[in-house]
Design an enzyme around this catalytic site. Structure first.
Site, PDB file in Angstrom:
ATOM      1  N   ASN A   9      19.148  11.818 -17.650  1.00  0.00           N
ATOM      2  CA  ASN A   9      19.786   9.899 -17.685  1.00  0.00           C
ATOM      3  C   ASN A   9      21.324   9.983 -17.130  1.00  0.00           C
ATOM      4  O   ASN A   9      22.089  10.941 -17.825  1.00  0.00           O
ATOM      5  CB  ASN A   9      19.877   9.486 -19.217  1.00  0.00           C
ATOM      6  CG  ASN A   9      20.930   8.663 -19.266  1.00  0.00           C
ATOM      7  OD1 ASN A   9      21.134   8.007 -18.155  1.00  0.00           O
ATOM      8  ND2 ASN A   9      21.818   8.297 -20.124  1.00  0.00           N
ATOM      9  N   LYS A  11      23.048   8.621 -16.014  1.00  0.00           N
ATOM     10  CA  LYS A  11      24.630   7.692 -16.287  1.00  0.00           C
ATOM     11  C   LYS A  11      24.950   6.708 -15.296  1.00  0.00           C
ATOM     12  O   LYS A  11      24.495   7.105 -13.683  1.00  0.00           O
ATOM     13  CB  LYS A  11      25.724   8.019 -17.387  1.00  0.00           C
ATOM     14  CG  LYS A  11      25.075   8.967 -18.526  1.00  0.00           C
ATOM     15  CD  LYS A  11      25.777   8.890 -19.488  1.00  0.00           C
ATOM     16  CE  LYS A  11      25.116   9.805 -20.464  1.00  0.00           C
ATOM     17  NZ  LYS A  11      25.796   9.678 -22.293  1.00  0.00           N
ATOM     18  N   HIS A  97      20.078   2.750 -24.487  1.00  0.00           N
ATOM     19  CA  HIS A  97      20.655   3.452 -24.494  1.00  0.00           C
ATOM     20  C   HIS A  97      21.482   2.929 -25.488  1.00  0.00           C
ATOM     21  O   HIS A  97      22.354   1.797 -25.123  1.00  0.00           O
ATOM     22  CB  HIS A  97      21.131   4.143 -23.372  1.00  0.00           C
ATOM     23  CG  HIS A  97      21.718   5.474 -23.373  1.00  0.00           C
ATOM     24  ND1 HIS A  97      23.250   5.616 -23.781  1.00  0.00           N
ATOM     25  CD2 HIS A  97      21.269   6.276 -23.359  1.00  0.00           C
ATOM     26  CE1 HIS A  97      23.585   6.500 -23.691  1.00  0.00           C
ATOM     27  NE2 HIS A  97      22.409   7.137 -23.115  1.00  0.00           N
ATOM     28  N   GLU A  99      25.287   3.497 -25.372  1.00  0.00           N
ATOM     29  CA  GLU A  99      26.505   3.048 -24.370  1.00  0.00           C
ATOM     30  C   GLU A  99      25.586   1.552 -23.884  1.00  0.00           C
ATOM     31  O   GLU A  99      26.705   0.695 -23.705  1.00  0.00           O
ATOM     32  CB  GLU A  99      26.139   3.763 -22.507  1.00  0.00           C
ATOM     33  CG  GLU A  99      27.074   5.145 -23.475  1.00  0.00           C
ATOM     34  CD  GLU A  99      26.372   6.141 -22.492  1.00  0.00           C
ATOM     35  OE1 GLU A  99      26.158   6.409 -21.611  1.00  0.00           O
ATOM     36  OE2 GLU A  99      26.874   7.237 -23.073  1.00  0.00           O
ATOM     37  N   GLU A 169      18.839   9.509 -30.084  1.00  0.00           N
ATOM     38  CA  GLU A 169      20.281   9.862 -30.129  1.00  0.00           C
ATOM     39  C   GLU A 169      21.234   9.718 -30.788  1.00  0.00           C
ATOM     40  O   GLU A 169      21.845   8.899 -30.949  1.00  0.00           O
ATOM     41  CB  GLU A 169      20.317   9.615 -28.915  1.00  0.00           C
ATOM     42  CG  GLU A 169      19.273   9.988 -26.811  1.00  0.00           C
ATOM     43  CD  GLU A 169      20.046  10.052 -26.517  1.00  0.00           C
ATOM     44  OE1 GLU A 169      20.119  10.600 -25.580  1.00  0.00           O
ATOM     45  OE2 GLU A 169      20.624   8.280 -25.434  1.00  0.00           O
ATOM     46  N   GLY A 175      27.528  13.590 -25.715  1.00  0.00           N
ATOM     47  CA  GLY A 175      28.949  14.068 -24.390  1.00  0.00           C
ATOM     48  C   GLY A 175      30.520  14.350 -25.129  1.00  0.00           C
ATOM     49  O   GLY A 175      31.160  14.285 -24.694  1.00  0.00           O
ATOM     50  N   SER A 209      24.269  15.623 -26.235  1.00  0.00           N
ATOM     51  CA  SER A 209      24.919  17.577 -26.311  1.00  0.00           C
ATOM     52  C   SER A 209      23.487  18.045 -26.163  1.00  0.00           C
ATOM     53  O   SER A 209      23.646  19.562 -26.190  1.00  0.00           O
ATOM     54  CB  SER A 209      25.303  17.443 -27.119  1.00  0.00           C
ATOM     55  OG  SER A 209      26.788  16.799 -26.411  1.00  0.00           O
TER      56      SER A 209
HETATM   57  P1  PGA Z   1      24.602  14.139 -23.169  1.00  0.00           P
HETATM   58  O1  PGA Z   1      23.818  12.784 -23.215  1.00  0.00           O
HETATM   59  O2  PGA Z   1      23.904  14.658 -22.965  1.00  0.00           O
HETATM   60  O3  PGA Z   1      25.945  13.816 -21.676  1.00  0.00           O
HETATM   61  O4  PGA Z   1      24.794  14.268 -24.750  1.00  0.00           O
HETATM   62  C1  PGA Z   1      22.390  12.179 -23.324  1.00  0.00           C
HETATM   63  C2  PGA Z   1      22.421  10.673 -23.166  1.00  0.00           C
HETATM   64  O5  PGA Z   1      23.254   9.890 -23.345  1.00  0.00           O
HETATM   65  O6  PGA Z   1      21.336  10.398 -23.050  1.00  0.00           O
END
Ligand code: PGA
Length: 249
Positions: A9, A11, A97, A99, A169, A175, A209
Site C-alpha cells: 500500500n 499511500k 483503510h 487512514e 491493521e 507507520g 510496521s
Molecule cells: P505500514 O503501513 O506498513 O507503514 O505500517 C501499513 C498500512 O497502512 O497498510
C-alpha cells in the site's frame, strides 16, 4: 488453506515516473516467488496507468487501487469508479483503510457498499479493519474488529465472502515501527476468522510496521496468510526481500 497474499500500500507516494522505475526494478525479482503467492502493489490513482503498462511483461505482480467509489458513474467529484480502475488492469482495491476511515469519512456502511460493488464486477476487495490504541487499552479490540468485519461483509453470500481478502491493521502499529506482537495479531485474526464461517479459507493479512525482518514470524502463525505493507513496500529491493522472506518456509 488460504493462499498467501503480500500487498504493498503505497499511500500518497510515487509519481508515475517513480512507479515505472519501481516496477522495472521490482517485478523481475518476483519471477521465482512460488506461484501460489499473490503479489499486489497499490500505487496512487495517477500512477496506475504507468504501473499497468510497466507490468505488461510481468503478470506475476497484480495491481491494486487504494480506494474506489461504489457507484458506476455520476456527480461524485474527485471519485474513481470500478470501470476506470479496470481500464488500467486493476484487480484489487483496498477498502476501509484506517487512514480513509479517519481522514476521509469512510464508514462501515460505505465499506460494505464498496465491497459489494467490487465483487459484482469480479474484483478483489482488500478490507482493512483495526482498533485504535484507546480501544485496545479499554479491552475492546476483538469487539471492534469483529464489528467492522461483520459490517463489511453484511449481506454477502458465502461464495462472495470467499472472494474477499481481509487485513487486520491495529491503527497504533501503522507507520509507527511498533508492530503488534505476532502471537497477539494471530489471536485477534483468529477471532476475525471465527466471526463469519465463510472466512475459513479467506486470506487474512497482518498490517502495521511489517518489515522484511519480522514478516516470517507473522507468517508462522496459522491465522496469518500475508501482509498489507506500507513503508516497507516503497523500495523495490526491500519489498522484494519482504516477499521472499514471507514465502520461504
Ligand atoms: P505500514 O503501513 O506498513 O507503514 O505500517 C501499513 C498500512 O497502512 O497498510
Amino acid at each position: 488453506m488460504p493462499r498467501t497474499v503480500i500487498a504493498g500500500n503505497w499511500k500518497m507516494h510515487k509519481t508515475a515516473a517513480e512507479t515505472r522505475a519501481f516496477v522495472e526494478a521490482f517485478a523481475p525479482l518476483m519471477a521465482d516467488v512460488p506461484a501460489d503467492t499473490e503479489i499486489v502493489i497499490a500505487p496512487p490513482f495517477t500512477a496506475l496507468a504507468a504501473a499497468h503498462d510497466a507490468l505488461r511483461a510481468y503478470p506475476r505482480v497484480r495491481l491494486g487501487a487504494q480506494n474506489v467509489h461504489w457507484e458506476p458513474q455520476g456527480a461524485y467529484t474527485g471519485e474513481i469508479s470500478i470501470a476506470m480502475l479496470q481500464e488500467h488492469g486493476v484487480s484489487h482495491a483496498i477498502v476501509g483503510h484506517s487512514e480513509r476511515r479517519a481522514y476521509c469519512n469512510e464508514l462501515d456502511s460505505t465499506v460494505n457498499l464498496k465491497v459489494r460493488a467490487l465483487l459484482a464486477h469480479g474484483m478483489t476487495p482488500i478490507v482493512a479493519v483495526g482498533e485504535t490504541l484507546e480501544e485496545r487499552d479499554a479491552g475492546e479490540t476483538d469487539t471492534r474488529v469483529v464489528s467492522q468485519t461483520r459490517c463489511a461483509l453484511d449481506g454477502l453470500t458465502d461464495d462472495e465472502i470467499a472472494r474477499v481478502i481481509l487485513a487486520y491493521e491495529p491503527i497504533w502499529a501503522i507507520g509507527t515501527g511498533k508492530n503488534c506482537d505476532p502471537a497477539e495479531a494471530g489471536r485477534v485474526m483468529g477471532a476475525i476468522r471465527a466471526c463469519v464461517p465463510a472466512l475459513a479459507d479467506v486470506p487474512l493479512l497482518y498490517g502495521g510496521s511489517m518489515k522484511a525482518e519480522n514478516v516470517a514470524t507473522y507468517m508462522s502463525h496459522h491465522h496469518i496468510n500475508g501482509g498489507l505493507v506500507g513503508g516497507a513496500s516503497l523500495d523495490p529491493a526491500v519489498f522484494a526481500t519482504l516477499v521472499r522472506n514471507a514465502t520461504t518456509r
